[in-house]
Design a protein around this motif. Structure first.
Motif, PDB file in Angstrom:
ATOM      1  N   SER A  32       0.828  -1.200   0.000  1.00  0.00           N
ATOM      2  CA  SER A  32       0.000   0.000   0.000  1.00  0.00           C
ATOM      3  C   SER A  32       0.865   1.254   0.000  1.00  0.00           C
ATOM      4  O   SER A  32       1.956   1.278   0.585  1.00  0.00           O
ATOM      5  CB  SER A  32      -0.917   0.014   1.219  1.00  0.00           C
ATOM      6  OG  SER A  32      -1.684  -1.169   1.282  1.00  0.00           O
TER       7      SER A  32
ATOM      8  N   ALA B 145      -0.216   7.875   2.823  1.00  0.00           N
ATOM      9  CA  ALA B 145      -0.918   9.118   2.487  1.00  0.00           C
ATOM     10  C   ALA B 145       0.055  10.126   1.883  1.00  0.00           C
ATOM     11  O   ALA B 145      -0.294  10.860   0.942  1.00  0.00           O
ATOM     12  CB  ALA B 145      -1.586   9.687   3.739  1.00  0.00           C
TER      13      ALA B 145
ATOM     14  N   THR C  56      -3.575  -0.234  -2.087  1.00  0.00           N
ATOM     15  CA  THR C  56      -3.939   0.927  -1.271  1.00  0.00           C
ATOM     16  C   THR C  56      -5.456   1.017  -1.110  1.00  0.00           C
ATOM     17  O   THR C  56      -5.963   1.278  -0.008  1.00  0.00           O
ATOM     18  CB  THR C  56      -3.402   2.219  -1.917  1.00  0.00           C
ATOM     19  OG1 THR C  56      -1.993   2.074  -2.139  1.00  0.00           O
ATOM     20  CG2 THR C  56      -3.659   3.426  -1.029  1.00  0.00           C
ATOM     21  N   TYR C  57      -6.177   0.796  -2.201  1.00  0.00           N
ATOM     22  CA  TYR C  57      -7.646   0.851  -2.174  1.00  0.00           C
ATOM     23  C   TYR C  57      -8.214  -0.189  -1.213  1.00  0.00           C
ATOM     24  O   TYR C  57      -9.061   0.122  -0.368  1.00  0.00           O
ATOM     25  CB  TYR C  57      -8.170   0.609  -3.589  1.00  0.00           C
ATOM     26  CG  TYR C  57      -9.676   0.531  -3.712  1.00  0.00           C
ATOM     27  CD1 TYR C  57     -10.486   1.647  -3.517  1.00  0.00           C
ATOM     28  CD2 TYR C  57     -10.293  -0.680  -4.055  1.00  0.00           C
ATOM     29  CE1 TYR C  57     -11.861   1.574  -3.657  1.00  0.00           C
ATOM     30  CE2 TYR C  57     -11.667  -0.760  -4.202  1.00  0.00           C
ATOM     31  CZ  TYR C  57     -12.446   0.372  -4.001  1.00  0.00           C
ATOM     32  OH  TYR C  57     -13.814   0.297  -4.140  1.00  0.00           O
TER      33      TYR C  57
ATOM     34  N   THR D 169      -6.732  -1.727   1.280  1.00  0.00           N
ATOM     35  CA  THR D 169      -6.372  -1.407   2.662  1.00  0.00           C
ATOM     36  C   THR D 169      -7.232  -0.270   3.201  1.00  0.00           C
ATOM     37  O   THR D 169      -7.738  -0.328   4.332  1.00  0.00           O
ATOM     38  CB  THR D 169      -4.881  -1.019   2.747  1.00  0.00           C
ATOM     39  OG1 THR D 169      -4.078  -2.105   2.251  1.00  0.00           O
ATOM     40  CG2 THR D 169      -4.479  -0.719   4.181  1.00  0.00           C
ATOM     41  N   ASP D 170      -7.422   0.764   2.388  1.00  0.00           N
ATOM     42  CA  ASP D 170      -8.211   1.920   2.824  1.00  0.00           C
ATOM     43  C   ASP D 170      -9.670   1.545   3.079  1.00  0.00           C
ATOM     44  O   ASP D 170     -10.302   2.094   3.997  1.00  0.00           O
ATOM     45  CB  ASP D 170      -8.142   3.034   1.772  1.00  0.00           C
ATOM     46  CG  ASP D 170      -6.787   3.733   1.764  1.00  0.00           C
ATOM     47  OD1 ASP D 170      -6.007   3.498   2.711  1.00  0.00           O
ATOM     48  OD2 ASP D 170      -6.517   4.495   0.828  1.00  0.00           O
TER      49      ASP D 170
ATOM     50  N   LEU E  39     -11.500   2.243   6.629  1.00  0.00           N
ATOM     51  CA  LEU E  39     -12.733   3.033   6.708  1.00  0.00           C
ATOM     52  C   LEU E  39     -13.852   2.271   7.408  1.00  0.00           C
ATOM     53  O   LEU E  39     -14.925   2.821   7.662  1.00  0.00           O
ATOM     54  CB  LEU E  39     -13.186   3.433   5.301  1.00  0.00           C
ATOM     55  CG  LEU E  39     -12.329   4.497   4.604  1.00  0.00           C
ATOM     56  CD1 LEU E  39     -12.713   4.592   3.125  1.00  0.00           C
ATOM     57  CD2 LEU E  39     -12.486   5.842   5.294  1.00  0.00           C
TER      58      LEU E  39
ATOM     59  N   SER F  18      -5.478  -3.050   9.118  1.00  0.00           N
ATOM     60  CA  SER F  18      -6.681  -2.500   9.754  1.00  0.00           C
ATOM     61  C   SER F  18      -6.888  -3.100  11.137  1.00  0.00           C
ATOM     62  O   SER F  18      -7.290  -2.407  12.075  1.00  0.00           O
ATOM     63  CB  SER F  18      -7.913  -2.756   8.877  1.00  0.00           C
ATOM     64  OG  SER F  18      -8.157  -4.147   8.721  1.00  0.00           O
TER      65      SER F  18
END
Length: 341
Positions: free
Chosen positions: A151, A154, A288-289, A291-292, A296, A322
């Motif tokens: 990932s 930011a 990254t998507y 994981t995000d 969330l 997460s």
């Protein structure tokens, strides 16, 4: 009556024109061309490769590993048994080496076995008259620790967005490309997208790696970026229809044609250089998507549906971060320091 050799009429040779008779006698008017016999087993491999939606790199790997396997065994498909595949696995682990002369890693052995397993699964389903039992069913992959998700942080993502502003002719296209990649699509899936795949809100993927159609919801900002990219192409005189490619090439030799798999990798590599991110590649946006989504708080089952992961085990790598962050947050809540950064 007595004949002498001198009194006999001369012998006249008459060429035989009967094609059927020529074939029977083995006579040919011109030398026959000799061609190598067709390898029936390899024909099935090529059919398998054509029938699967494999990314170029995966196709190369499958082709290489299946060619290696068929070079190892002299048995026909229907003669193969699990013990033969077990012997081949041992061959990979003990006798095959890398270009550097080192034994294959467990991951490489698994990649080879996975290619063979995928092929025989297809073969037994497609040609049950050739092979009724999948000989790879009893062969287990080597246990390998799950690699961490690649990932982007930011800060790295911010560097990517900043790098896009430095691009010239490809800026609008590549900005739309990164927005799409940031929604978990594979490069091979993006290649196949048409203008009609985008309804203004969702992307529809009819052909995926798992052969299951998928709907991908886009964020409002990404929808606007993609719509503006398509409007700009229309303003430049391109006649768009539902079958027009969603992403087009800016390469001098392929200008206006569908952006290729390698074109996507080249574009992201260039962005990585500007963003000073070493070895940036398209799949990192997918990691990254995923994981995000979990950070969330999206349910893992829903997250897998959005990313198109079939294997819960493969998706596990994204849950690790997460879960770690949730555990840290729970600790601070427990000791009354929820606001600690």
């Amino acid at each position: 009556m007595n004949y002498s050799a001198d009194s006999l009429p001369p012998i006249k040779l008459i060429p035989i024109e009967d094609t059927a008779l020529n074939r029977e006698l083995g006579v040919s008017k011109r030398p026959a061309k000799t061609t190598a016999p067709t390898d029936i087993q390899w024909v099935k491999v090529l059919e398998f490769l054509r029938s699967n939606n494999l990314a170029p790199n995966s196709r190369k790997l499958y082709e290489r590993e299946l060619k290696r396997f068929l070079g190892w065994t002299q048995l026909n498909y229907h003669e193969l048994r699990s013990r033969h595949l077990g012997q081949y696995k041992q061959y990979l682990m003990s006798e095959v080496c890398t270009d550097a002369g080192k034994p294959l890693s467990k991951s490489s052995v698994n990649a080879s076995l996975a290619a063979i397993k995928s092929f025989f699964k297809w073969l037994t389903l497609t040609y049950p008259e050739i092979i009724t039992t999948n000989p790879t069913q009893g062969v287990k992959l080597e246990k390998v620790p799950l690699p961490p998700a690649q990932s982007l942080t930011a800060e790295q993502m911010q560097s990517v967005w900043s790098a896009l502003e430095l691009l010239g002719e490809t800026k609008q296209r590549d900005t739309a490309l990164v927005h799409i990649l940031s929604h978990g699509l594979r490069a091979g899936e993006i290649v196949q997208l048409n203008v009609g795949s985008f309804d203004g809100k969702l992307l529809f993927l009819p052909n995926t790696k798992t052969n299951e159609p998928r709907l991908v919801p886009l964020r409002s900002e990404s929808r606007e970026v993609l719509q503006e990219y398509l409007r700009s192409r229309s303003r430049q005189g391109e006649e768009l229809n539902s079958d027009s490619p969603l992403m087009i090439s800016h390469h001098a030799s392929y200008k206006g044609e569908r952006l290729s798999y390698h074109g996507i990798y080249f574009a992201i590599e260039k962005i990585g250089e500007l963003a000073v991110i070493e070895d940036l590649h398209p799949h990192q946006f997918r990691h990254t998507y995923a994981t995000d989504l979990l950070l969330l708080g999206v349910d893992p089952t829903h997250a897998r549906k959005l990313t198109g992961h079939q294997s819960e085990k493969a998706f596990r790598r994204y849950t690790l971060r997460s879960e770690q962050e949730a555990a840290i947050a729970a600790y601070y809540r427990a000791i009354g320091e929820e606001e600690v950064e």
